[in-house]
Scaffold this motif. Structure first.
Motif, short mmCIF file in Angstrom:
data_model
loop_
_atom_site.label_atom_id
_atom_site.label_comp_id
_atom_site.label_asym_id
_atom_site.label_seq_id
_atom_site.Cartn_x
_atom_site.Cartn_y
_atom_site.Cartn_z
N UNK A 35 0.83 -1.21 0.00
CA UNK A 35 0.00 0.00 0.00
C UNK A 35 0.86 1.26 0.00
N UNK A 36 1.97 1.23 0.73
CA UNK A 36 2.86 2.41 0.75
C UNK A 36 3.56 2.58 -0.59
N UNK A 37 3.97 1.48 -1.22
CA UNK A 37 4.59 1.58 -2.55
C UNK A 37 3.59 2.15 -3.55
N UNK A 38 2.33 1.70 -3.45
CA UNK A 38 1.30 2.24 -4.34
C UNK A 38 1.03 3.70 -4.03
N UNK A 39 1.06 4.07 -2.75
CA UNK A 39 0.87 5.48 -2.36
C UNK A 39 1.99 6.33 -2.98
N UNK A 40 3.19 5.83 -2.93
CA UNK A 40 4.32 6.54 -3.54
C UNK A 40 4.08 6.71 -5.04
N UNK A 41 3.61 5.65 -5.70
CA UNK A 41 3.33 5.74 -7.13
C UNK A 41 2.24 6.77 -7.42
N UNK A 42 1.16 6.74 -6.67
CA UNK A 42 0.07 7.69 -6.93
C UNK A 42 0.49 9.12 -6.63
N UNK A 43 1.33 9.31 -5.61
CA UNK A 43 1.87 10.65 -5.35
C UNK A 43 2.74 11.12 -6.51
N UNK A 44 3.55 10.21 -7.03
CA UNK A 44 4.46 10.57 -8.12
C UNK A 44 3.71 10.89 -9.41
N UNK A 45 2.56 10.29 -9.58
CA UNK A 45 1.82 10.48 -10.84
C UNK A 45 0.61 11.40 -10.68
N UNK A 46 0.46 11.98 -9.51
CA UNK A 46 -0.68 12.87 -9.25
C UNK A 46 -0.67 14.04 -10.22
N UNK A 47 -1.84 14.36 -10.77
CA UNK A 47 -1.95 15.45 -11.72
C UNK A 47 -1.51 15.10 -13.12
N UNK A 48 -1.02 13.89 -13.32
CA UNK A 48 -0.58 13.43 -14.63
C UNK A 48 -1.48 12.31 -15.14
N UNK A 49 -1.76 11.34 -14.28
CA UNK A 49 -2.57 10.21 -14.69
C UNK A 49 -3.98 10.33 -14.11
N UNK A 50 -4.95 9.88 -14.87
CA UNK A 50 -6.33 9.84 -14.40
C UNK A 50 -6.56 8.57 -13.60
N UNK A 51 -7.70 8.49 -12.92
CA UNK A 51 -8.04 7.28 -12.18
C UNK A 51 -8.11 6.07 -13.11
N UNK A 52 -8.63 6.30 -14.31
CA UNK A 52 -8.71 5.21 -15.28
C UNK A 52 -7.34 4.71 -15.68
N UNK A 53 -6.41 5.63 -15.88
CA UNK A 53 -5.05 5.22 -16.23
C UNK A 53 -4.40 4.45 -15.10
#
Length: 471
Positions: A423-441
């Motif tokens: 979950x923390x690795x995924x949190x890091x990924x979503x933080x890194x891609x925030x504002x770039x990728x959509x929920x669908x992506x």
């Protein structure tokens, strides 16, 4: 005649490709792919990334492989270069100890580029990444000197990450290009002539270090491609009188560390994930500062502070002290003990400190500079006894009301003793891609990673990372 060191590594790699990998290793590779590709997305905003993407675009060539976040396809070696630069540019990529190198940022981009170019089955991609990373860190371990308590590469000003990463990338790319053990032995020998990296940028600045993993990935893909076209390398490229270890380490290396338990005792799962986008030597200090902040310490309470760390790390995060106390850019701040402690005391994002905490404006923020001026970095014998199997820190603070606070952090977060959860690795990924990728992506990417070994095409792994508004 016994097999050479290169041949031993080649035999191991072929066994990874043609045999069955342990489930633990397959799962670990998936986590590392998520981590590295998220960093690549985040790094696209940097000027240095734009320069590299512009270079590979202008260079042109056969449309073989993708650049993360771009519609363009370029030659595999160029894609590996661009993506390797992206993967290493934020100093957010994984770290192996005691080799003190970052294997994922070169091997994963090299492997993905080669897999795309060859239309290789994704199952082979997983095996290639596992073998390439294991070879990379084993080479780094061979250059670790227990008496000095440090990497001999670093003692000589060399970046073990890119030097060893070139050879590991050649192994990964060669596996995907179908090389047998003889071919991989040659690819290692060819890559040994391409390996490079000078680490002075850690101390005094410059952005060239961001290129290192990209160049290692480029070198590995190129070496493998040249090998299958008939170029050969010396069989004793590693241990020979004028070989890799002689050239880089004056012949000092630990062959047992290179080969012991190879294929049975994996180093791969021991590699640390970074929770914070800063030089790994700063992380325990960040944790110590976060702990003191959670106990009520405010930046204005600090009269003076001493960050005590292992002796070999002082020169990277504490010297020259005047520079470390006044970083001019967010990038310089990532290598500053005073800045990272100050930022943690002010409070940050992500998993404790995030990318938003390392901007040029914050590096020059007057309040942070006032606090940094009261923080110095010193060597500590307790930390010396632990380094480099951990990067420990002891933060001692004298407050304005005369109290003395002390916080020890002797094991790094993100390593085997304090692992990051999925979950923390995924949190890091979503933080890194925030504002770039959509929920669908994000959903499509997670599905691709979860079914990595079953994908019909490795390109399906990169497609969800393209910005939706990209032309």
């Amino acid at each position: 005649m016994s097999p050479t060191l290169s041949r031993r590594l080649a035999d191991f790699a072929v066994a990874c490709r043609d045999g069955h990998l342990p489930d633990e290793i397959v799962a670990d590779v998936r986590r590392r792919v998520v981590d590295i590709l998220g960093i690549c997305v985040a790094a696209r905003r940097l000027d240095t990334s734009a320069a590299v993407i512009s270079l590979v675009t202008d260079t042109g060539g056969a449309p073989q492989a993708s650049v993360v976040g771009e519609k363009i396809r370029v030659p595999a070696a160029q894609a590996a270069f661009a993506n390797g630069v992206l993967a290493h540019s934020l100093d957010y990529d994984d770290t192996h100890l005691p080799s003190v190198l970052h294997p994922g940022a070169s091997v994963i981009p090299a492997a993905i580029a080669a897999a795309e170019a060859e239309a290789a089955p994704p199952r082979r991609l997983v095996a290639a990444i596992a073998a390439g990373i294991e070879v990379t860190v084993r080479l780094g371990m061979a250059g670790y000197d227990p008496k000095a308590g440090n990497s001999l590469f670093f003692e000589r000003g060399q970046h073990a990450t890119s030097i060893c990463g070139a050879l590991g990338s050649a192994v990964a790319a060669g596996l995907l290009m179908g090389l047998d053990a003889d071919g991989l032995t040659h690819a290692i020998g060819v890559a040994a002539s391409f390996a490079s990296g000078v680490i002075e940028g850690n101390r005094t600045g410059g952005t060239v270090k961001r290129m290192h993993c990209g160049w290692a990935a480029h070198a590995g893909v190129t070496a493998a491609d040249l090998t299958r076209r008939g170029i050969t390398g010396p069989p004793t490229a590693l241990e020979g009188r004028f070989g890799f270890f002689q050239a880089f380490l004056s012949g000092r290396f630990d062959a047992d560390a290179l080969l012991r338990g190879l294929g049975e005792q994996w180093e791969l799962p021991k590699i640390f994930f970074k929770p914070y986008p800063a030089n790994h030597f700063t992380h325990a200090g960040i944790d110590a500062a976060i702990a003191l902040r959670e106990q009520g310490l405010r930046p204005s309470d600090v009269e003076e502070a001493v960050l005590r760390v292992a002796t070999p790390t002082v020169r990277t995060i504490g010297e020259p002290l005047a520079v470390k106390q006044r970083p001019e850019t967010g990038y310089q701040a990532q290598f500053s003990g005073p800045y990272t402690v100050a930022a943690a005391l002010f409070g940050g994002g992500g998993l404790g400190l995030g990318l938003s905490d390392f901007t040029d404006d914050l590096a020059r923020d007057p309040q942070r500079r006032q606090l940094m001026a009261r923080i110095r970095v010193e060597a500590d014998p307790v930390c010396d006894r632990i380094f480099p199997f951990q990067f420990p820190a002891i933060l001692q603070v004298r407050t304005t009301d005369g109290r003395v606070l002390r916080q020890e952090v002797l094991a790094n977060r993100g390593g085997p003793d304090r692992p990051l959860s999925d979950a923390e690795i995924l949190r890091k990924f979503t933080d890194n891609t925030a504002g770039v990728l959509t929920d669908g992506q994000l959903q499509r990417f997670r599905h691709a990673v979860d079914h990595l070994a079953e994908l019909g095409d490795v390109s399906a792994l990169l497609e969800p990372l393209q910005p939706p508004d990209h032309p």
